[in-house]
Design an enzyme around this catalytic site. Structure first.
Site, mmCIF file in Angstrom:
data_model
loop_
_atom_site.group_PDB
_atom_site.id
_atom_site.type_symbol
_atom_site.label_atom_id
_atom_site.label_comp_id
_atom_site.label_asym_id
_atom_site.label_seq_id
_atom_site.Cartn_x
_atom_site.Cartn_y
_atom_site.Cartn_z
ATOM 1 C CG HIS A 1 -1.905 -1.007 1.352
ATOM 2 N ND1 HIS A 1 -3.070 -0.816 2.062
ATOM 3 C CD2 HIS A 1 -1.987 -2.258 0.864
ATOM 4 C CE1 HIS A 1 -3.821 -1.909 1.992
ATOM 5 N NE2 HIS A 1 -3.179 -2.793 1.269
ATOM 6 C CD GLU B 1 -0.332 1.690 4.370
ATOM 7 O OE1 GLU B 1 -0.189 2.476 3.409
ATOM 8 O OE2 GLU B 1 -1.427 1.219 4.723
#
Length: 197
Positions: free
Chosen positions: A93, A167
């Site tokens: 992500h 992330e």
């Protein structure tokens, strides 16, 4: 899976061709003037646990959908995981430079394998120095209906999967980094992905 949210990807590309797009949901027409479901709030494990870690409101950026696995994208991921006996997963992500592991649905709630997650995340993030931990420990909020919680927590239709979310990128990069940032961001994760493999 190269891209779980192609509609959101293309939407960011169209609206922000030079980077900087912040659209996170798919592009489902919700029928009320709003668009999209946050796919990472649409998995069945602890789906809708509360209205803090996801939202029942269609206008919200973290709208969880009308039901668990209501979206074609999450159904496909579910079916793929049910068909292939994965042991590990890494869900890539953007953004934050975090390495997140379960559980995310409730603060200060740990898996029976939390010591293993801590140990492995230390190895995985040794080269990129991502901040490691559960959702509350990294991004500072809870998230229910997430892919990592489902991959690890759902053990009746499939085996337990040690799932992580990387992330990648800073707030400067956002959800849709500039083209010049793509290669450096990918290179920062090579060791992490190879270590997990």
């Amino acid at each position: 899976i190269p891209c779980v949210n192609p509609d959101g990807y293309i939407y960011n590309q169209a609206t922000n061709p030079n980077g900087g797009g912040y659209w996170r949901k798919n592009r489902l027409n919700n029928g009320d003037g709003t668009f999209g479901v946050d796919l990472n709030r649409n998995y069945a494990y602890k789906w809708g646990f509360d209205n803090i870690g996801s939202s029942p409101s269609t206008w919200s950026d973290v709208y969880r959908g009308s039901a668990p696995f209501s979206e074609a994208e999450t159904k496909m991921t579910r079916d793929f995981c049910n068909r292939i006996p994965f042991s590990y997963a890494i869900n890539n992500h953007t953004y934050g430079n975090y390495l997140i592991y379960p559980y995310g649905y409730k603060a200060n709630t740990y898996t029976p394998d939390s010591a293993k997650f801590v140990q492995e995340s230390n190895l995985l993030a040794a080269c990129n120095l991502f901040t490691k931990g559960t959702t509350i420990q990294t991004v500072g909020y809870t998230a229910n209906g997430g892919s990592d919680d489902w991959m690890y927590g759902e053990q009746s239709t499939k085996s337990k999967v040690f799932a992580y979310t990387a992330e990648t990128g800073s707030s400067f990069d956002g959800f849709w980094p500039r083209k010049s940032r793509i290669l450096p961001l990918a290179q920062a994760n090579i060791d992490m992905n190879l270590t997990l493999a």
